[in-house]
Motif scaffolding. Sequence first.
Motif, short mmCIF file in Angstrom:
data_model
loop_
_atom_site.label_atom_id
_atom_site.label_comp_id
_atom_site.label_asym_id
_atom_site.label_seq_id
_atom_site.Cartn_x
_atom_site.Cartn_y
_atom_site.Cartn_z
N ILE A 1 41.84 42.54 41.76
CA ILE A 1 41.66 43.90 41.22
C ILE A 1 40.75 44.72 42.15
O ILE A 1 41.01 45.89 42.43
CB ILE A 1 41.13 43.82 39.77
N LEU A 2 39.71 44.07 42.66
CA LEU A 2 38.83 44.76 43.61
C LEU A 2 39.58 45.15 44.88
O LEU A 2 39.41 46.25 45.43
CB LEU A 2 37.65 43.85 43.99
N ASP A 3 40.46 44.24 45.32
CA ASP A 3 41.28 44.52 46.52
C ASP A 3 42.15 45.75 46.29
O ASP A 3 42.31 46.58 47.18
CB ASP A 3 42.18 43.33 46.87
N ILE A 4 42.72 45.84 45.08
CA ILE A 4 43.58 47.00 44.77
C ILE A 4 42.74 48.28 44.86
O ILE A 4 43.12 49.25 45.50
CB ILE A 4 44.20 46.88 43.35
N ILE B 1 48.03 35.08 34.92
CA ILE B 1 47.19 36.24 35.26
C ILE B 1 47.05 37.14 34.03
O ILE B 1 45.96 37.56 33.67
CB ILE B 1 47.81 37.03 36.46
N GLY B 2 48.17 37.40 33.36
CA GLY B 2 48.16 38.24 32.17
C GLY B 2 47.27 37.66 31.08
O GLY B 2 46.47 38.37 30.47
N THR B 3 47.37 36.37 30.89
CA THR B 3 46.56 35.73 29.85
C THR B 3 45.08 35.84 30.20
O THR B 3 44.23 36.14 29.34
CB THR B 3 46.96 34.24 29.71
N LEU B 4 44.76 35.63 31.48
CA LEU B 4 43.35 35.74 31.89
C LEU B 4 42.83 37.17 31.80
O LEU B 4 41.65 37.40 31.66
CB LEU B 4 43.18 35.19 33.31
N LEU B 5 43.77 38.12 31.86
CA LEU B 5 43.37 39.53 31.68
C LEU B 5 43.28 39.88 30.20
O LEU B 5 43.11 41.03 29.84
CB LEU B 5 44.40 40.45 32.35
N ILE C 1 44.85 29.20 38.95
CA ILE C 1 44.43 30.60 39.08
C ILE C 1 43.28 30.86 38.11
O ILE C 1 43.36 30.50 36.94
CB ILE C 1 45.63 31.52 38.75
N THR C 2 42.21 31.47 38.62
CA THR C 2 41.03 31.66 37.77
C THR C 2 40.74 33.15 37.56
O THR C 2 41.31 34.00 38.23
CB THR C 2 39.78 31.05 38.45
N LYS C 3 39.80 33.40 36.65
CA LYS C 3 39.39 34.78 36.36
C LYS C 3 38.80 35.44 37.60
O LYS C 3 39.07 36.60 37.90
CB LYS C 3 38.33 34.74 35.26
N GLU C 4 38.02 34.65 38.34
CA GLU C 4 37.36 35.19 39.55
C GLU C 4 38.43 35.63 40.57
O GLU C 4 38.31 36.66 41.22
CB GLU C 4 36.46 34.13 40.21
N PHE C 5 39.47 34.79 40.69
CA PHE C 5 40.55 35.06 41.61
C PHE C 5 41.19 36.42 41.27
O PHE C 5 41.45 37.25 42.14
CB PHE C 5 41.57 33.92 41.50
#
Length: 539
Positions: A235-238, A401-405, A226-230
């Motif tokens: 987030i954009l989808d939300i 995901i949390g870590t990447l955020l 899972i990447t930052k871009e993903f």
Amino acid sequence: MIIIIDFGSQTTHLISRRLREISIDTMIVEPEEFFEKTQNNTINGVILSGGPGDVYKSDALTIDAKLFEMNIPVLGICYGEQVIAEILGGSVKPGTKKEYGPAELKIIKSSPLFNFCHPEQREGSIESMDSSASPQNDNATQPSSTVEIPKSISVWMNHGDEVEKVPNGFTAIGVTDTIPFAAIADEERKIYGIQFHPEVVHTQFGLQILKNFAVICGLEPKDQPITKEFIEKQILDIKDSVGGHNVIGALSGGVDSSIACLMVHRAIGDQFTAVYIDSGLMRTGETEELKKVFSDTYKMKVLIVDAQKEFIDNLKGITYPEQKRKIIGKTFIDVLEREAEKFNATFLVQGTIYPDVIESAGSKHAKNIKSHHNVGGLPKDMKVMLLEPLRNFYKDEVRTIGTLLKLPKSVTHRHPFPGPGLAIRIIGEVTEEKLSIVRRVDKIVRDEISAAGLDDTLWQVFAVFTGIKTTGVRGDNRAYGETIAIRAVESLDVMSSNFAKLNWDLLEKISVRIVTEVTEANRVVYDITNKPPGTVEWE
Ligand code: XMP
């Protein structure tokens, strides 16, 4: 793509998730809709999942034998192996010894399915196993020379039945002390059956076995984290799906709801309000801590609703776990819906993650284990639409995901806490008195575990009010008090877990503190059950 035929295993989606990790597209279909649903897809291979049924029973789920005439590789896992045996002319019987948990698989014949599964052998090593049976000998991830057959690897079993006789063309490639057909293969037709679960992290080389199957299918697996871009795309989808509407989120302070709410907060800012319902079923200090983190640090709009009385009243006299869960789920939703009306909210964010879905019988043939309250208890006529950004993820992915955020470890690596809270850690009716006991005990357990520096190594650790009263002796007097159980587990994705082998001295320290500081308790026991067959929570 690889098609996964779902016979109702609790871990079917885990197979898909593992394949996604190595960039292999999958589609999960029910057995009866396989041909119809896949007719427009290029099928490179098929995996038959595990399942709770018995293949020899008349109502057992099965698949049309035409599957085996399609000339594509097939891998049967657990029940899936038994389906292969049953359809192709072998036989299956109830096992004399049922196996739930770890087993040693002895690989007795080389097979491309077990490439790179040698405990001392790493991928890319030239000393890999013979793959003469595989047509992809020139593939970079394929082995090149014949060497010794691996010793044994540790695998995860979860079955009552076993293959008794293999069909023509098949040979055993792996055995355990209990079963002779723990892994079987018809290398010519590229049909494989394994009794254990490679998708579960407790199976050593499990991912490698799935990679090997992908290679056998002519695919090229490659790691895809899972990447930052993903996440940015999520987030954009939300943002797109919400538009200009108001959103509220059910924030419990646990990892899942925290990360789900923070994703939505990142997407729409002040259009979002997190609602924290104080159900009275929370642990000591939880409400204060939550206020500090989310309002003060993240500047999120957080509304704290005191609904303690409503929960306790609704739970009066209720002892059956499923009923408790449903009532708690419904009470949460009732309170939330009331709040949503005040906010004119169209969407409700929930931190549902994939195991919540699958364990609430989210797949057609899966048996319902528990109605996780954020799934099973939802009314059909809900006035708000659900927004569940983590619905397809497992806990370790949610943490990534949390870590990447860039969320702090205190949020991303918090031990999970179930939606129904302490209510499912109190066996029997939930009362204020029992809540007070379990809260005090739980604090002792967690404080001691933290002091011992074990937070990071454990998935979860908590106390259970067992509802069993036992005799004790205090100051020369007879005592009759509560039995407290301690549960500490290690896990990666919680589809399976081990009880933690905690140090005796530490357990003793915890036990002494409990019976000394919480006088209602006079006995402490330690839960030594793995999952499966146990679950993490007692209810
Ligand atoms: P079990 O007991 O099913 O627990 O092995 C697996 C994980 O899920 C948590 N859990 C829940 N989480 N709502 C939740 O949000 C629930 O109803 C629920 N029940 C269990 C449990 O704490 C463990 O981490």
